[in-house]
Write a protein that holds these residues in place. Sequence first.
Motif, short mmCIF file in Angstrom:
data_model
loop_
_atom_site.label_atom_id
_atom_site.label_comp_id
_atom_site.label_asym_id
_atom_site.label_seq_id
_atom_site.Cartn_x
_atom_site.Cartn_y
_atom_site.Cartn_z
N THR A 67 0.85 -1.18 0.00
CA THR A 67 0.00 0.00 0.00
C THR A 67 0.89 1.24 0.00
OG1 THR A 67 -1.77 -1.11 1.19
CG2 THR A 67 -1.78 1.28 1.23
N GLN A 102 -2.23 -1.27 -3.85
CA GLN A 102 -3.20 -0.20 -3.77
C GLN A 102 -2.50 1.10 -3.39
OE1 GLN A 102 -6.13 -1.33 -0.86
NE2 GLN A 102 -4.64 -1.89 0.69
N ARG A 116 -7.95 10.47 -1.58
CA ARG A 116 -8.38 9.15 -2.05
C ARG A 116 -7.96 8.11 -1.03
NH1 ARG A 116 -5.86 6.49 -7.45
NH2 ARG A 116 -6.95 8.23 -8.46
N SER A 119 -6.90 2.19 -2.78
CA SER A 119 -7.67 1.48 -3.80
C SER A 119 -6.71 0.99 -4.87
CB SER A 119 -8.74 2.38 -4.41
OG SER A 119 -8.14 3.39 -5.21
N GLU A 120 -7.25 0.16 -5.79
CA GLU A 120 -6.44 -0.38 -6.88
C GLU A 120 -6.61 0.41 -8.18
OE1 GLU A 120 -7.24 -4.53 -7.32
OE2 GLU A 120 -6.79 -5.01 -5.24
N VAL A 121 -7.23 1.58 -8.11
CA VAL A 121 -7.44 2.42 -9.29
C VAL A 121 -6.09 2.94 -9.78
CG1 VAL A 121 -8.55 4.50 -10.19
CG2 VAL A 121 -9.73 3.07 -8.49
#
Length: 978
Positions: A67, A102, A116, A119-121
């Motif tokens: 992360t 992420q 944000r 996340s995996e965006v």
Amino acid sequence: MGITFVAPSYLWFLLLLIPVVALGWMNGRRFQRSRLIGSLLLRSLLLISLIGSLAGAQIISPVQQLTTIFLVDTSDSITPNQRSLQDQFIADALQTMPKDDQAAIIVFGQNALIERLPSEVRTLSRIQSVPIAARTDLEQAMTLSFALFPADTQKRVVLLSDGGENSGQSLKALELAHDRQIVVDVVEIAQIGGAEVAITALRMPGQARVGQELQIVAQIDSNEAQAATIRILVDRQLYAEASLALPKGSLEYTSTVVLNDQGFHKVSAQIIPTNDIRKQNNEATALVNLQGSPKVLIVANDPADAENIAPALEAAKLQVSVVGPTGLPTTLADLADYEAVVLANVPERLIADESQQALQTFVRDLGRGFVMLGGENSFGIGGYTSTPIEELLPVEMQLRNREKYPPVSVAVIFDISGSMGEMVGGREKVTLASEGAARVVQLLRDFDEITVLPFDSAVQNQYGPVAGSEREVAQSEIIARGVTGGGGINVHDSLVAAGNVLKGRNAPIRHIILLADGSDSQQQENAVRLTDEHRRLGITTSTIAIGNGGDVGFLNNVAVAGGGRHFLVEDALSLPDIVLQDAQLSLAPYIVEKAFLPLLGSDSVIMADLNTANWPQLLGYNGTMPKQNANMVLWADEDAPLLAQWQYGLGRSVAWMSDMKGKWGTNLVRWEQFERLAAQIVGWTLPVISNETISVNTTFVGPEMEIILNARDANDTPLTGLTVDGNVVNDGGVQSGLTLVEVSAGIYQGRIASPGAGTYFLQLGGRNREGQAVFQETAGVIVPYSPEYRQGQANPNLLATIAQRSQGRVLTDATKVFEHSLDLVTRATPIHFSLLLAALALLLLDIAVRRLRFGQLGQAWAGVRRRQATPSPTMGDLAAAKQRARNKMGQTQTAAEPASITPKNAPVYQPGANYTPPVAQPKPEAAPSIPAKVDPAPKPSMPAPNPTQGPPPKAVNLDEITDPLERLRAAKNRARRQ
């Protein structure tokens, strides 16, 4: 992969396995061996599962997931072009993020906001969060990011900033990063080039007298040389204007103003450069309040040091307070009650470190005054070398031309008793003591000499006297003697030994330094008297107590009687420095006692209206050395200052190297112009005049402004129990509420969020418990422009330090952000509930093993399988067979009973173990025979019955057999017999 436990103390219950297995083995002998072993194994597993569940068993497995949290600096020091570069770096990095990793984004300035969540965006949208941009708080941003990380992933922070921290302490946040195994990588956002000019500081007194000339000092920073114009404005009206040639770097521009109207006045400095990329930092403003008479604090250890100067100042209409060293305030808020402080012949050891720091700020930042008067306990001989007070004085404590002063002989006694073997910072106390003695050699001139006497119950391995010219060999020899002995230190004998050495030396200056454990000093009787005798012979004695023990008072008395100094060293690591300090004070001739007339130096308003033609003769002075840029008003000798003055920051300080108590200045205090001289010396340092009863001070603590109000009545008694509230009003009339809380007697304190740059007035009112108004006070404060606009705001060294301490990297390539180069992180999966279910299953299985007969069940199951393979008679078939057997028996009842004939190989019914044969019944009498009809053909005759053969087995009643298998077997046998 491994296993851990939340509550490992429950694992002690595993010891129950021993009695459980033992009891099971002893009570299970009726079972087959295999069944017993299986039962014990199941019980052991059951107990282990229960205990593991209670202990909170967890399976530890490695985690590869990473992360990454991006910290994006959006403060005012980051330009729009720099922000675009930040966004591009993040977007490029996200494109390389591996699957299952992420990323999160936090933007920050003075505060931090989450843009944000993790996340995996892999795409970056336009950043919408807008934090306060007036300051840069790296600590808050980093702390928020640490709290955002999931617990079971690898953790990396990527900080994108210029490093211009001006709020918080980012390095403090790294302690939390270390505890949580978080790595911080940094991306330096370089400053954009271009000409930049800023006024970084404007210094002037905050309060003054009406008609007083006020000095203004504007500090101007420029990153390139250029021409500029500077303007001085008073209440937004042009007061003065000048042209400047700005160099590359810093320049201090000094000007003066004279204000004649009582009240608040804004004085501004405005720079107009030829080239500049920022205009916000081109002006700075200060606020001055013109008001009434000043207060002066005189600090004197001996009342005689203040008995002459205090009346002289009072005659000049100054409010004078005289206190001892312990009465000197230790806080800036308390010192703010006074416009000047006079230190009258007070040794440094009696002035608290906090007081010295406060005095330095008192003069430099509040524009107040400071005067030091000479004497046998002042300046260098008083121990002020390398102290904050020396920094604010116009003279240094070091001396020039030391070679012309007389020779010195010093004897160093240091304790080598058993208690000195204690380890401090990885080193023995005795080693530190010997190093301190060795450092004294550094101060010796070639014709000076030193003697070292290591001592416990007697002198051990004395070294010297040895000349300073032998310093190279002497230092190593002294250090080699730093070895612990035994017993305690006999102080009296050690002083006798040192005195005998120095009595035989011809040096005019002779001094003893005694280092002893503060809790292990023996032979105290007559030691004080002995050092007094030494002092009368010209041998002085200083003592250094190592540790705050019961003998510290005794060692202090030894130093007082010996005319030296006493030091308490609680941190033995500072011992060498303390020894060096005392030697420095003792070996240099800081006091010069001789008759002389003062020599005029530079012009000064201090000498205004004084008749210098009839100066009185002085009898001594403290040796000092003038500082660069200081003004030498009077000289005691060709290179020895007598009266020196200078500007220190916003304030002023004066050094008078003779005394004013009548020892060296016995003629001076009788001089008819003494009062004017004393008043003008102190008066020159008075740029600030404070309110008689109420004083208000403001300071900035991080993002907050702190207001401190000191309330006293006309008798200088603290006004306690007041309710103090009011408003903060800016130039536009906008107000915000303010309440102050009493934190000590008469001192009220409060904080508000720091307002924006500008001028503010504090309108404060105080009410007593009855609600009656006690005072109404207005104070002014100038809030500077945001530090974001200061030149040189970027701090790449801070960024590099953050990366180094967190084991991170300084990144320039976005593709390296998501590299899996961190230490593996493990994940804990709880299995306590699974173990509980397993224990339940094992319990049921254990019961089955102990209660069920698996052999009989196997045989029954085999019979069922055979009956399924071969058709077997039903119950109806069995009933029919039974009836046929009865019919056949009925047909033969009239005939003679034949002998039982068992067919060959026919199965014979064997009664069960519990079968009891029926009792034989008597035969009925034979009926009269009837002649039989003769058949035409004779039949074979039946064999005669055997008289020895028992009666045939009686027919078994199938209804009396309860076992199904036995009943079935009996029916089959009976059918065969029939």
